[in-house]
Motif scaffolding. Structure first.
Motif, PDB file in Angstrom:
ATOM      1  N   LEU A  28     -62.930 -24.663  -9.642  1.00 31.93           N
ATOM      2  CA  LEU A  28     -63.769 -23.722 -10.799  1.00 31.93           C
ATOM      3  C   LEU A  28     -63.145 -23.488 -11.554  1.00 31.93           C
ATOM      4  CD1 LEU A  28     -65.103 -21.365  -7.211  1.00 31.93           C
ATOM      5  CD2 LEU A  28     -66.169 -22.326  -8.536  1.00 31.93           C
ATOM      6  N   GLY A  29     -61.889 -23.512 -10.451  1.00 29.56           N
ATOM      7  CA  GLY A  29     -61.117 -22.703 -12.335  1.00 29.56           C
ATOM      8  C   GLY A  29     -61.517 -24.047 -13.448  1.00 29.56           C
ATOM      9  N   GLY A  30     -61.253 -25.447 -13.162  1.00 25.17           N
ATOM     10  CA  GLY A  30     -61.546 -27.044 -13.910  1.00 25.17           C
ATOM     11  C   GLY A  30     -62.843 -26.443 -14.480  1.00 25.17           C
ATOM     12  N   SER A  31     -64.168 -26.178 -13.856  1.00 22.27           N
ATOM     13  CA  SER A  31     -65.351 -26.499 -14.304  1.00 22.27           C
ATOM     14  C   SER A  31     -64.851 -25.312 -15.369  1.00 22.27           C
ATOM     15  CB  SER A  31     -66.621 -25.622 -13.604  1.00 22.27           C
ATOM     16  OG  SER A  31     -66.124 -26.328 -12.386  1.00 22.27           O
ATOM     17  N   ALA A  32     -64.573 -24.055 -14.997  1.00 24.24           N
ATOM     18  CA  ALA A  32     -64.123 -22.917 -16.129  1.00 24.24           C
ATOM     19  C   ALA A  32     -63.731 -23.322 -17.457  1.00 24.24           C
ATOM     20  CB  ALA A  32     -63.477 -21.433 -16.292  1.00 24.24           C
ATOM     21  N   GLY A  57     -53.019 -24.357 -16.596  1.00 23.37           N
ATOM     22  CA  GLY A  57     -52.003 -23.513 -15.401  1.00 23.37           C
ATOM     23  C   GLY A  57     -52.711 -21.893 -14.610  1.00 23.37           C
ATOM     24  N   LEU A  58     -53.481 -21.664 -15.989  1.00 24.42           N
ATOM     25  CA  LEU A  58     -54.545 -20.037 -16.463  1.00 24.42           C
ATOM     26  C   LEU A  58     -55.289 -20.681 -14.628  1.00 24.42           C
ATOM     27  CD1 LEU A  58     -55.004 -19.660 -19.416  1.00 24.42           C
ATOM     28  CD2 LEU A  58     -53.575 -18.484 -18.232  1.00 24.42           C
ATOM     29  N   VAL A  59     -55.177 -21.406 -13.407  1.00 22.94           N
ATOM     30  CA  VAL A  59     -56.260 -21.738 -12.809  1.00 22.94           C
ATOM     31  C   VAL A  59     -55.637 -21.300 -12.137  1.00 22.94           C
ATOM     32  CG1 VAL A  59     -56.731 -23.472 -10.810  1.00 22.94           C
ATOM     33  CG2 VAL A  59     -57.413 -23.798 -13.760  1.00 22.94           C
ATOM     34  N   SER A  60     -54.112 -21.089 -12.011  1.00 22.68           N
ATOM     35  CA  SER A  60     -53.589 -20.591 -10.685  1.00 22.68           C
ATOM     36  C   SER A  60     -53.855 -18.951 -10.270  1.00 22.68           C
ATOM     37  CB  SER A  60     -51.765 -20.516 -11.348  1.00 22.68           C
ATOM     38  OG  SER A  60     -51.589 -19.848 -12.119  1.00 22.68           O
ATOM     39  N   ILE A  61     -54.395 -18.674 -11.488  1.00 21.63           N
ATOM     40  CA  ILE A  61     -55.138 -16.766 -11.162  1.00 21.63           C
ATOM     41  C   ILE A  61     -55.897 -16.918  -9.975  1.00 21.63           C
ATOM     42  CG2 ILE A  61     -57.787 -17.002 -11.842  1.00 21.63           C
ATOM     43  CD1 ILE A  61     -57.107 -14.450 -13.313  1.00 21.63           C
ATOM     44  N   ALA A  62     -56.883 -17.917  -8.695  1.00 24.84           N
ATOM     45  CA  ALA A  62     -57.184 -18.269  -7.936  1.00 24.84           C
ATOM     46  C   ALA A  62     -56.197 -18.786  -6.997  1.00 24.84           C
ATOM     47  CB  ALA A  62     -58.311 -18.668  -7.625  1.00 24.84           C
ATOM     48  N   GLY A  63     -54.923 -18.730  -6.865  1.00 20.32           N
ATOM     49  CA  GLY A  63     -53.976 -18.742  -6.267  1.00 20.32           C
ATOM     50  C   GLY A  63     -53.423 -20.571  -6.045  1.00 20.32           C
ATOM     51  N   ALA A  64     -54.233 -21.191  -7.076  1.00 21.47           N
ATOM     52  CA  ALA A  64     -53.393 -22.401  -6.529  1.00 21.47           C
ATOM     53  C   ALA A  64     -51.812 -22.493  -7.168  1.00 21.47           C
ATOM     54  CB  ALA A  64     -54.644 -23.576  -6.904  1.00 21.47           C
ATOM     55  N   LEU A  92     -60.486 -17.204 -22.650  1.00 22.24           N
ATOM     56  CA  LEU A  92     -60.401 -17.800 -20.986  1.00 22.24           C
ATOM     57  C   LEU A  92     -59.999 -17.536 -20.227  1.00 22.24           C
ATOM     58  CD1 LEU A  92     -60.804 -20.912 -20.217  1.00 22.24           C
ATOM     59  CD2 LEU A  92     -58.632 -21.066 -20.733  1.00 22.24           C
ATOM     60  N   ILE A  93     -59.407 -15.980 -19.909  1.00 25.77           N
ATOM     61  CA  ILE A  93     -59.391 -15.632 -18.581  1.00 25.77           C
ATOM     62  C   ILE A  93     -60.313 -15.162 -18.248  1.00 25.77           C
ATOM     63  CG2 ILE A  93     -58.645 -13.499 -19.367  1.00 25.77           C
ATOM     64  CD1 ILE A  93     -56.551 -15.562 -17.185  1.00 25.77           C
TER      65      ILE A  93
END
Lengths: 300, 293
Positions: free
Chosen positions: A167-171, A238-245, A141-142
């Motif tokens: 974008l993170g949500g789409s992933a 929470g992994l969506v935070s990789i892009a700064g959110a 996933l990452i």
């Protein structure tokens, strides 16, 4: 011999029944013995629980590092600072969970149906769906997130969003719909072929048989594993935070990194657990209700 | 009832055994009474004979990847880059030559986790702060750091002349960094800043236009704009906040018995001009960057 214990269940020797029944001394003795045993069992259980608790308490609080551990992981002051920020971040987790969860269920069901379609004409569709699930179930996933969140904007396509949350949500949807599709497919394939055969012989078309006979049974069977995937999705938002959110865990990390204190992580963890428990109870209730409806007329 | 006593006897035996185990096995603080061991109050800094993690060597921690200009080629042991050079200078001051220094990879979060440390000191651009001193011990500061803003050339952010100009932009910084503190406390932007795990991700977001500008410390800003993102420029630097200048310090275990010795070594290097010379050698001069007010 007196009556066996099984016959007079609801009466103990103490009550004087109006049918003139007088319990024998042996029965009185037996009941007293049973009560004594029950009392003793309770006492032993209480004692062993107390001892276990005391031992754990002593081991933890007498350990040389306890004062610092308490200060670092269970500091009230930092819990107070962290809670509002963690809850702010949790809004993002919940938004992602609701939107992605809905998208994942729909897409997963479509993929599962595409994979279970019969007939040679549907071969390309089946092959595509199979390839999709194979690929995205295997892709970590990452890595999927990094590719989508940083790779898509790098293409500089007109009109395509660069918003990290979208974008993170789409992933997340890409990966989780592959998991969920397999769950649905297992459900569909677990419905006995005779069900389809019966539906078709009643004059339902293939589509109708799927819609009214197979899918309702399939979905009902896979509710528990679906919930598992949903809880897993909730934690992975929470992994969506990789892009700064900034989500709940990330909000905790920001405070922890600033002041070198781990309490915010503990707070975030507890918040997530508190969120999962009602979800689980809710699905248990739904499952029980479905079982009740299925078992109308009583279980045999 | 003789039989009925068995569970009770069993329970009491188990309780006694458990309690004995609890009291007996409670881990004790290991005290390595090597030569030069002394209480935290009075320290003997015998050259090369400090009570270190591994006897006879000095174990220095830093994160991986180790970024330029602090380290070169992600190889802390080559003595190149400002922090690598400082670590070896401190080691020499303590009586450990280059062969007696061992490098250890320590992720940022592990540097301040409670529990026994695997390093004698950690050097990883970690700023000294009062709150952090409750979790770890710091040496005195070895570098006075300023924070800076970088943005893509020709962008709206690149034309910012003041902190007020930055407020309406989408800004980013690395988690756990003082850049993020400055961003949240001094700039206070209108929209929520983007927070990144590593500066690498912040750089990607800047290139992709996902953020308008990012905050990093000044030497890193020079390095990024000169070597990594060539179409970015340093927009400006921030004036020192608060009373004391922000400083990077060496991180030690809270209970470390060599904090005093390491601090004394850093102070000596500052006094005799070694630190200034290393700064001149490895870090770009920051005079030309406008200060944002």
């Amino acid at each position: 011999m007196t009556y066996g214990d099984g016959v007079v269940k609801s009466r103990t020797a103490r009550e004087k029944a109006d049918d003139g029944y007088v319990p024998s001394p042996r029965r009185i003795e037996r009941e007293r013995f049973k009560r004594a045993r029950a009392r003793r069992a309770t006492a032993v259980a209480a004692l062993s629980t107390l001892v276990t608790g005391a031992v754990l308490f002593l081991v933890i609080t007498r350990s040389p590092g306890w004062p610092r551990t308490r200060e670092t992981f269970f500091s009230l002051e930092y819990a107070r600072i962290a809670l509002p920020k963690v809850l702010d971040g949790l809004l993002l987790n919940l938004r992602l969970l609701v939107v992605c969860g809905a998208a994942v269920l729909v897409l997963g069901l479509l993929l599962a149906v595409a994979r279970t379609l019969r007939g040679p004409v549907f071969f390309p569709l089946r092959a595509l769906a199979a390839a999709y699930t194979d690929f995205f179930r295997g892709l970590p996933l990452i890595i999927c997130l990094l590719m989508v969140v940083f790779g898509v904007p790098a293409l500089r396509l007109q009109g395509v969003t660069t918003d990290p949350v979208l974008l993170g949500g789409s992933a997340l949807v890409l990966t989780y719909s592959a998991y969920v599709a397999e769950v649905f497919r297992a459900g569909i394939e677990s419905v006995h072929p005779s069900q389809r055969a019966a539906a078709r012989s009643l004059g339902l078309s293939g589509g109708q048989a799927l819609r009214f006979v197979v899918l309702p049974q399939a979905v009902r069977r896979v509710v528990p594993p679906l919930l598992n995937d949903l809880v897993s999705l909730q934690k992975d938002t929470g992994l969506v935070s990789i892009a700064g959110a900034v989500d709940a865990v990330y909000a905790a990390q920001i405070i922890a990194g600033k002041d070198f204190n781990f309490t915010p992580y503990v707070v975030a963890g507890l918040v997530f657990v508190a969120l999962t428990i009602p979800m689980t109870r809710c699905t248990d209730w739904i499952t029980a209700r479905m079982d009740r409806r299925r078992a109308q007329g009583g279980l045999v | 009832m003789r039989l009925a006593n068995r569970p009770l006897r069993l329970a009491s035996c188990a309780a006694v055994a458990l309690l004995t185990a609890a009291v007996g096995c409670a881990p004790q603080d290991a005290s390595s009474g090597g030569p030069g061991a002394a209480g935290p109050g009075k320290q003997s800094c015998e050259r090369g004979r400090l009570p270190t993690v591994a006897h006879g060597t000095l174990t220095v921690g830093t994160d991986k990847p180790a970024y330029a200009p602090w380290f070169h080629d992600d190889e802390p042991a080559n003595g190149k880059g400002f922090e690598s050079a400082v670590a070896y200078a401190v080691a020499k001051q303590l009586g450990y030559d280059k062969g007696a220094v061992r490098w250890q990879t320590v992720p940022f979060n592990n540097a301040f986790a409670p529990g026994a440390k695997k390093f004698d000191f950690d050097i990883n651009q970690i700023s000294v702060s009062a709150a952090r001193k409750r979790a770890v011990a710091f040496s005195s500061g070895y570098y006075d750091v300023r924070q800076a803003v970088i943005a893509l050339k020709g962008s709206k952010a690149a034309r910012a002349k003041s902190i007020a100009d930055l407020r309406r932009l989408k800004l980013g910084a690395q988690v756990g960094s003082t850049s993020l503190d400055v961003l949240q406390d001094t700039v206070r932007p209108a929209q929520q800043p983007a927070v990144f795990q590593k500066n690498d991700l912040a750089k990607s977001a800047l290139k992709n236009g996902q953020v308008d500008a990012i905050l990093v410390d000044l030497p890193t800003a020079f390095y990024i704009t000169s070597a990594e993102v060539k179409d970015a420029e340093v927009v400006g630097q921030f004036a020192a906040t608060g009373t004391a200048a922000e400083q990077f310090g060496l991180v030690l275990d809270k209970e470390s018995r060599i904090t005093g010795c390491v601090t004394a070594a850093v102070d000596t290097l500052r006094k005799n001009g070694t630190l200034a010379a290393l700064e001149k050698k490895w870090l770009t001069d920051a005079v030309s960057v406008p200060v944002l007010k």
